[in-house]
Motif scaffolding. Structure first.
Motif, short mmCIF file in Angstrom:
data_model
loop_
_atom_site.label_atom_id
_atom_site.label_comp_id
_atom_site.label_asym_id
_atom_site.label_seq_id
_atom_site.Cartn_x
_atom_site.Cartn_y
_atom_site.Cartn_z
N GLN A 41 3.93 1.14 11.80
CA GLN A 41 4.19 2.36 11.04
C GLN A 41 4.66 2.02 9.63
O GLN A 41 5.31 0.99 9.41
N ASN A 42 4.32 2.91 8.69
CA ASN A 42 4.75 2.79 7.31
C ASN A 42 5.36 4.12 6.88
O ASN A 42 5.03 5.16 7.44
N PRO A 43 6.22 4.11 5.86
CA PRO A 43 6.89 5.34 5.43
C PRO A 43 5.92 6.41 4.93
O PRO A 43 4.90 6.11 4.31
N VAL B 193 -2.60 9.63 7.61
CA VAL B 193 -1.65 9.67 8.73
C VAL B 193 -2.40 10.10 9.99
O VAL B 193 -3.11 11.12 9.99
N ARG B 194 -2.26 9.32 11.04
CA ARG B 194 -2.99 9.54 12.29
C ARG B 194 -2.76 10.93 12.89
O ARG B 194 -3.66 11.52 13.49
N ARG C 273 10.32 10.76 4.43
CA ARG C 273 11.46 10.30 5.21
C ARG C 273 11.08 9.92 6.65
O ARG C 273 11.93 9.60 7.46
N PHE C 274 9.79 10.00 6.97
CA PHE C 274 9.32 9.68 8.32
C PHE C 274 8.52 8.37 8.32
O PHE C 274 7.93 8.00 7.32
N MET C 275 8.49 7.72 9.47
CA MET C 275 7.62 6.56 9.68
C MET C 275 6.38 7.06 10.43
O MET C 275 6.51 7.77 11.43
N GLY D 56 0.76 4.92 2.84
CA GLY D 56 1.93 5.70 2.45
C GLY D 56 2.33 5.58 1.00
O GLY D 56 3.35 6.12 0.60
N GLU D 57 1.54 4.91 0.19
CA GLU D 57 1.92 4.75 -1.22
C GLU D 57 0.69 4.53 -2.07
O GLU D 57 -0.43 4.56 -1.60
N GLY D 58 0.92 4.30 -3.35
CA GLY D 58 -0.19 4.08 -4.27
C GLY D 58 -0.82 5.39 -4.69
O GLY D 58 -0.25 6.47 -4.55
N LYS D 59 -2.02 5.29 -5.18
CA LYS D 59 -2.74 6.43 -5.73
C LYS D 59 -3.31 7.30 -4.61
O LYS D 59 -3.79 6.80 -3.60
#
Length: 75
Positions: free
Chosen positions: A46-48, A70-71, A51-53, A23-26
């Motif tokens: 779960q990770n952000p 994202v699955r 605004r959703f997990m 959910g983050e980084g490059k």
């Protein structure tokens, strides 16, 4: 020993981000509907994602780089 998490999946949407971290980084790549991707790890938490997990599963791109998708976008 059979690993149920190690499967090729088809992407079910366009412009799906493959991220360096959950959910983050490059952003490593974008996938489109019908692309195939190898999942090597099933997320347990779960990770952000905005605004959703969401569950971010670990995948391997065709060039060997590893990232997270994202699955919900994997069939």
């Amino acid at each position: 020993n059979f690993n149920k998490n190690l499967f090729y999946f088809e992407v079910n949407s366009d412009n799906v981000r493959v991220m360096e971290k959950k959910g983050e980084g490059k952003e490593l790549a974008r996938l489109n509907k019908g692309d195939k991707i190898l999942r090597i790890e099933l997320a347990q938490t779960q990770n952000p994602d905005g605004r959703f997990m969401r569950y971010w599963d670990k995948v391997v791109l065709a060039d060997g780089r590893k990232g997270y998708v994202v699955r919900n976008y994997l069939n």
